[in-house]
Design a protein around this motif. Structure first.
Motif, PDB file in Angstrom:
ATOM      1  N   UNK A 127     -52.193   0.353 109.941  1.00  0.00           N
ATOM      2  CA  UNK A 127     -51.812   0.995 111.194  1.00  0.00           C
ATOM      3  C   UNK A 127     -52.754   0.569 112.332  1.00  0.00           C
ATOM      4  N   UNK A 128     -52.209   0.095 113.447  1.00  0.00           N
ATOM      5  CA  UNK A 128     -53.065  -0.408 114.542  1.00  0.00           C
ATOM      6  C   UNK A 128     -53.993   0.643 115.144  1.00  0.00           C
ATOM      7  N   UNK A 129     -53.661   1.929 115.004  1.00  0.00           N
ATOM      8  CA  UNK A 129     -54.502   2.970 115.607  1.00  0.00           C
ATOM      9  C   UNK A 129     -55.891   3.033 114.972  1.00  0.00           C
ATOM     10  N   UNK A 130     -56.026   2.524 113.740  1.00  0.00           N
ATOM     11  CA  UNK A 130     -57.336   2.532 113.084  1.00  0.00           C
ATOM     12  C   UNK A 130     -58.161   1.291 113.418  1.00  0.00           C
ATOM     13  N   UNK A 131     -57.535   0.328 114.071  1.00  0.00           N
ATOM     14  CA  UNK A 131     -58.211  -0.852 114.629  1.00  0.00           C
ATOM     15  C   UNK A 131     -59.062  -1.601 113.604  1.00  0.00           C
ATOM     16  N   UNK A 132     -58.512  -1.776 112.408  1.00  0.00           N
ATOM     17  CA  UNK A 132     -59.199  -2.567 111.387  1.00  0.00           C
ATOM     18  C   UNK A 132     -59.025  -4.044 111.735  1.00  0.00           C
ATOM     19  N   UNK A 133     -60.121  -4.738 111.906  1.00  0.00           N
ATOM     20  CA  UNK A 133     -60.063  -6.122 112.366  1.00  0.00           C
ATOM     21  C   UNK A 133     -59.734  -7.094 111.234  1.00  0.00           C
ATOM     22  N   UNK A 134     -58.945  -8.117 111.583  1.00  0.00           N
ATOM     23  CA  UNK A 134     -58.652  -9.218 110.669  1.00  0.00           C
ATOM     24  C   UNK A 134     -59.148 -10.511 111.309  1.00  0.00           C
ATOM     25  N   UNK A 135     -59.773 -11.348 110.524  1.00  0.00           N
ATOM     26  CA  UNK A 135     -60.346 -12.592 111.018  1.00  0.00           C
ATOM     27  C   UNK A 135     -59.600 -13.783 110.427  1.00  0.00           C
ATOM     28  N   UNK A 136     -59.299 -14.766 111.274  1.00  0.00           N
ATOM     29  CA  UNK A 136     -58.561 -15.952 110.855  1.00  0.00           C
ATOM     30  C   UNK A 136     -59.287 -17.215 111.319  1.00  0.00           C
ATOM     31  N   UNK A 137     -59.133 -18.268 110.537  1.00  0.00           N
ATOM     32  CA  UNK A 137     -59.495 -19.615 110.961  1.00  0.00           C
ATOM     33  C   UNK A 137     -58.197 -20.391 111.127  1.00  0.00           C
ATOM     34  N   UNK A 138     -58.055 -21.076 112.260  1.00  0.00           N
ATOM     35  CA  UNK A 138     -56.813 -21.795 112.538  1.00  0.00           C
ATOM     36  C   UNK A 138     -57.104 -23.211 113.001  1.00  0.00           C
ATOM     37  N   UNK A 180     -60.431 -23.108 115.302  1.00  0.00           N
ATOM     38  CA  UNK A 180     -60.828 -21.914 116.044  1.00  0.00           C
ATOM     39  C   UNK A 180     -60.906 -20.705 115.114  1.00  0.00           C
ATOM     40  N   UNK A 181     -61.680 -19.720 115.550  1.00  0.00           N
ATOM     41  CA  UNK A 181     -61.800 -18.441 114.840  1.00  0.00           C
ATOM     42  C   UNK A 181     -61.251 -17.359 115.759  1.00  0.00           C
ATOM     43  N   UNK A 182     -60.373 -16.519 115.208  1.00  0.00           N
ATOM     44  CA  UNK A 182     -59.754 -15.473 116.007  1.00  0.00           C
ATOM     45  C   UNK A 182     -59.823 -14.147 115.263  1.00  0.00           C
ATOM     46  N   UNK A 183     -60.223 -13.103 115.976  1.00  0.00           N
ATOM     47  CA  UNK A 183     -60.356 -11.767 115.390  1.00  0.00           C
ATOM     48  C   UNK A 183     -59.479 -10.806 116.188  1.00  0.00           C
ATOM     49  N   UNK A 184     -58.651 -10.031 115.504  1.00  0.00           N
ATOM     50  CA  UNK A 184     -57.809  -9.054 116.180  1.00  0.00           C
ATOM     51  C   UNK A 184     -57.405  -7.960 115.201  1.00  0.00           C
ATOM     52  N   UNK A 185     -56.945  -6.832 115.738  1.00  0.00           N
ATOM     53  CA  UNK A 185     -56.514  -5.748 114.865  1.00  0.00           C
ATOM     54  C   UNK A 185     -55.007  -5.518 114.959  1.00  0.00           C
ATOM     55  N   UNK A 186     -54.312  -6.392 115.666  1.00  0.00           N
ATOM     56  CA  UNK A 186     -52.856  -6.324 115.745  1.00  0.00           C
ATOM     57  C   UNK A 186     -52.238  -6.734 114.405  1.00  0.00           C
ATOM     58  N   UNK A 202     -50.243 -24.974 119.252  1.00  0.00           N
ATOM     59  CA  UNK A 202     -49.546 -24.612 118.014  1.00  0.00           C
ATOM     60  C   UNK A 202     -50.448 -24.758 116.786  1.00  0.00           C
ATOM     61  N   UNK A 203     -50.264 -23.866 115.828  1.00  0.00           N
ATOM     62  CA  UNK A 203     -51.084 -23.831 114.619  1.00  0.00           C
ATOM     63  C   UNK A 203     -50.542 -24.816 113.585  1.00  0.00           C
ATOM     64  N   UNK A 204     -51.438 -25.584 112.992  1.00  0.00           N
ATOM     65  CA  UNK A 204     -51.051 -26.472 111.887  1.00  0.00           C
ATOM     66  C   UNK A 204     -51.528 -25.946 110.534  1.00  0.00           C
ATOM     67  N   UNK A 205     -52.538 -25.101 110.543  1.00  0.00           N
ATOM     68  CA  UNK A 205     -52.991 -24.447 109.312  1.00  0.00           C
ATOM     69  C   UNK A 205     -53.657 -23.136 109.702  1.00  0.00           C
ATOM     70  N   UNK A 206     -53.374 -22.059 108.906  1.00  0.00           N
ATOM     71  CA  UNK A 206     -53.907 -20.740 109.226  1.00  0.00           C
ATOM     72  C   UNK A 206     -54.391 -20.061 107.948  1.00  0.00           C
ATOM     73  N   UNK A 207     -55.635 -19.580 108.004  1.00  0.00           N
ATOM     74  CA  UNK A 207     -56.248 -18.913 106.846  1.00  0.00           C
ATOM     75  C   UNK A 207     -56.853 -17.588 107.291  1.00  0.00           C
ATOM     76  N   UNK A 208     -56.489 -16.496 106.629  1.00  0.00           N
ATOM     77  CA  UNK A 208     -57.161 -15.218 106.910  1.00  0.00           C
ATOM     78  C   UNK A 208     -58.402 -15.136 106.031  1.00  0.00           C
ATOM     79  N   UNK A 209     -59.542 -14.930 106.647  1.00  0.00           N
ATOM     80  CA  UNK A 209     -60.813 -14.971 105.937  1.00  0.00           C
ATOM     81  C   UNK A 209     -61.469 -13.608 105.760  1.00  0.00           C
ATOM     82  N   UNK A 210     -60.980 -12.587 106.483  1.00  0.00           N
ATOM     83  CA  UNK A 210     -61.648 -11.285 106.424  1.00  0.00           C
ATOM     84  C   UNK A 210     -60.706 -10.177 106.857  1.00  0.00           C
ATOM     85  N   UNK A 211     -60.783  -9.034 106.158  1.00  0.00           N
ATOM     86  CA  UNK A 211     -60.105  -7.797 106.558  1.00  0.00           C
ATOM     87  C   UNK A 211     -61.158  -6.704 106.581  1.00  0.00           C
TER      88      UNK A 211
END
Length: 241
Positions: A127-138, A180-186, A202-211
């Motif tokens: 749920x976005x209201x708890x604003x738990x961040x997710x981190x990606x490398x793209x 690039x590294x991107x962090x968001x809670x959406x 545009x993204x050619x590869x996307x990896x989520x590295x952290x929740x």
């Protein structure tokens, strides 16, 4: 233990939805329909049913980290027979564990996916209201300029509304691409890919590295590990449980 918490931990639904089920008189304990909220039960002895079906109650909570491989579906069963998360936990499911994934990764996105049988924890992590961040490398096309960083952190408007990243940085740059590294809670569908395409990369590869506080680390694709006590405790703390 309160009935709605027992139901959520058994994987029936989030605690809020379980409360709605109780209000609709869909839950019974030891043969009697429950008509009020806040009922306390002993999970080791109570017989609990929802819509006439018994709920298998377990006090053993499961929290797993999966490195989802690229090309795999974030579902427990795929009607088209494609490789899916359920294939990787088939033995656990066959033994009676009820697991579900916390959110999704699209088929072409790889990386960290959490699995649990705690419905309330899963609900709050998503749920976005708890604003738990997710981190990606793209890996993205083109050379990312400083103006992109500023635009994403200030916020942009997509076709389904505005969105702003929590953090953005360039990890490495090449002649025709950038890491690039991107962090968001959406948690909107394809949000990272849509964001980066919106700003011209545009993204050619996307990896989520952290929740939240849980890191993927050097975990190999397709492998699963149990979260340690510190990781589990940190997740519960982040969502107020």
């Amino acid at each position: 233990m309160r009935l709605q918490k027992v139901l959520a931990q058994a994987g029936v639904a989030s605690r809020r939805v379980c409360e709605q089920m109780i209000d609709k008189r869909r839950v019974e304990v030891n043969g009697k329909i429950v008509t009020t909220q806040g009922m306390r039960i002993d999970p080791s002895t109570a017989v609990v049913k929802v819509d006439g079906m018994r709920v298998m109650i377990t006090e053993e909570l499961v929290h797993l980290a999966l490195n989802k491989p690229r090309g795999w579906q974030s579902t427990m069963l795929d009607e088209l027979g494609r490789p899916c998360v359920g294939d990787l936990v088939a033995e656990r499911i066959a033994s009676g564990q009820r697991l579900f994934h916390v959110g999704r990764l699209d088929a072409e996105t790889e990386g960290l996916l959490l699995l649990t049988n705690d419905g309330e924890l899963a609900h709050r992590l998503m749920h976005p209201s708890y604003k738990v961040q997710k981190t990606y490398l793209a890996d993205v096309e083109g050379v990312v300029r400083r103006s992109v960083d500023r635009a994403l952190e200030a916020g942009v408007t997509l076709d389904d509304g505005p969105v702003r990243v929590d953090a953005f940085s360039v990890v490495d740059a090449f002649d025709k691409s950038t890491l690039v590294k991107i962090v968001l809670h959406e948690g909107r569908k394809h949000i990272v890919r849509r964001l980066l395409e919106h700003v011209g990369h545009p993204v050619t590869r996307l990896v989520r590295t952290q929740i939240g506080s849980v890191h993927l680390g050097d975990q190999r694709p397709g492998t699963i590990r149990a979260l340690n006590r510190q990781e589990v405790g940190a997740l519960y703390k982040e969502v107020g449980l």
